[in-house]
Design a protein around this motif. Structure first.
Motif, PDB file in Angstrom:
ATOM      1  N   ASP A   1       0.834  -1.209   0.000  1.00 54.45           N
ATOM      2  CA  ASP A   1       0.000   0.000   0.000  1.00 54.45           C
ATOM      3  C   ASP A   1       0.865   1.255   0.000  1.00 54.45           C
ATOM      4  O   ASP A   1       0.602   2.205  -0.746  1.00 54.45           O
ATOM      5  N   GLU A   2       1.900   1.269   0.832  1.00 56.03           N
ATOM      6  CA  GLU A   2       2.789   2.423   0.908  1.00 56.03           C
ATOM      7  C   GLU A   2       3.537   2.642  -0.410  1.00 56.03           C
ATOM      8  O   GLU A   2       3.675   3.769  -0.884  1.00 56.03           O
ATOM      9  N   ILE A   3       4.019   1.568  -0.997  1.00 55.24           N
ATOM     10  CA  ILE A   3       4.726   1.665  -2.276  1.00 55.24           C
ATOM     11  C   ILE A   3       3.807   2.238  -3.349  1.00 55.24           C
ATOM     12  O   ILE A   3       4.178   3.147  -4.091  1.00 55.24           O
ATOM     13  N   ASN A   4       2.582   1.715  -3.426  1.00 53.14           N
ATOM     14  CA  ASN A   4       1.638   2.195  -4.445  1.00 53.14           C
ATOM     15  C   ASN A   4       1.224   3.645  -4.207  1.00 53.14           C
ATOM     16  O   ASN A   4       1.051   4.401  -5.159  1.00 53.14           O
ATOM     17  N   GLU A   5       1.069   4.032  -2.940  1.00 53.08           N
ATOM     18  CA  GLU A   5       0.684   5.415  -2.626  1.00 53.08           C
ATOM     19  C   GLU A   5       1.769   6.418  -3.011  1.00 53.08           C
ATOM     20  O   GLU A   5       1.473   7.579  -3.273  1.00 53.08           O
ATOM     21  N   THR A   6       3.021   5.961  -3.051  1.00 52.10           N
ATOM     22  CA  THR A   6       4.116   6.865  -3.393  1.00 52.10           C
ATOM     23  C   THR A   6       4.566   6.722  -4.841  1.00 52.10           C
ATOM     24  O   THR A   6       5.674   7.099  -5.195  1.00 52.10           O
ATOM     25  N   GLY A   7       3.721   6.146  -5.678  1.00 57.88           N
ATOM     26  CA  GLY A   7       4.024   6.097  -7.105  1.00 57.88           C
ATOM     27  C   GLY A   7       4.431   4.749  -7.642  1.00 57.88           C
ATOM     28  O   GLY A   7       4.725   4.615  -8.818  1.00 57.88           O
TER      29      GLY A   7
ATOM     30  N   GLN B   1       2.350   0.485 -10.667  1.00 53.54           N
ATOM     31  CA  GLN B   1       1.677   0.050  -9.461  1.00 53.54           C
ATOM     32  C   GLN B   1       1.945  -1.435  -9.242  1.00 53.54           C
ATOM     33  O   GLN B   1       2.075  -2.207 -10.195  1.00 53.54           O
TER      34      GLN B   1
END
Length: 104
Positions: free
Chosen positions: A52-58, A64
């Motif tokens: 989730d954190e990785i996807n939220e930061t691009g 994604q």
């Protein structure tokens, strides 16, 4: 020196393949049931938070992360079958398992 060159080439080739996709497929194989469920569930929760954190930061290189989750049922034979399934479904990377008997 040769080992470094080959490793770099393999990584570049892998990322080149991944860059052609809109998403990066990752498989998480964990002990979500059976005797290892306590450890596997904690692992899976951490993986979900990280994705989730990785996807939220691009995402990763702008892609994604699409994660598939598989329950090994704390069974080494089931774990092996799920690893093959994840590979067949095109996973770029595999995460898990928690128990060494399932990993081997």
């Amino acid at each position: 020196m040769l080992k470094t060159l080959l490793t770099g080439t393999a990584l570049a080739a892998g990322l080149g393949w991944a860059a052609q996709a809109d998403t990066l497929k990752i498989a998480n194989i964990a002990e979500l049931s059976g005797a290892g469920a306590a450890a596997g569930s904690v692992w899976a929760d951490g993986v979900h938070l990280a994705i989730d954190e990785i996807n939220e930061t691009g995402g990763i290189l702008g892609m994604q992360v699409d994660m598939s989750e598989y329950d090994s049922q704390t069974d080494p034979l089931q774990s092996r079958a799920l690893v093959q399934k994840a590979i067949d479904e095109g996973a770029f990377a595999l995460l898990g398992t928690v128990y060494s008997s399932s990993t081997v």
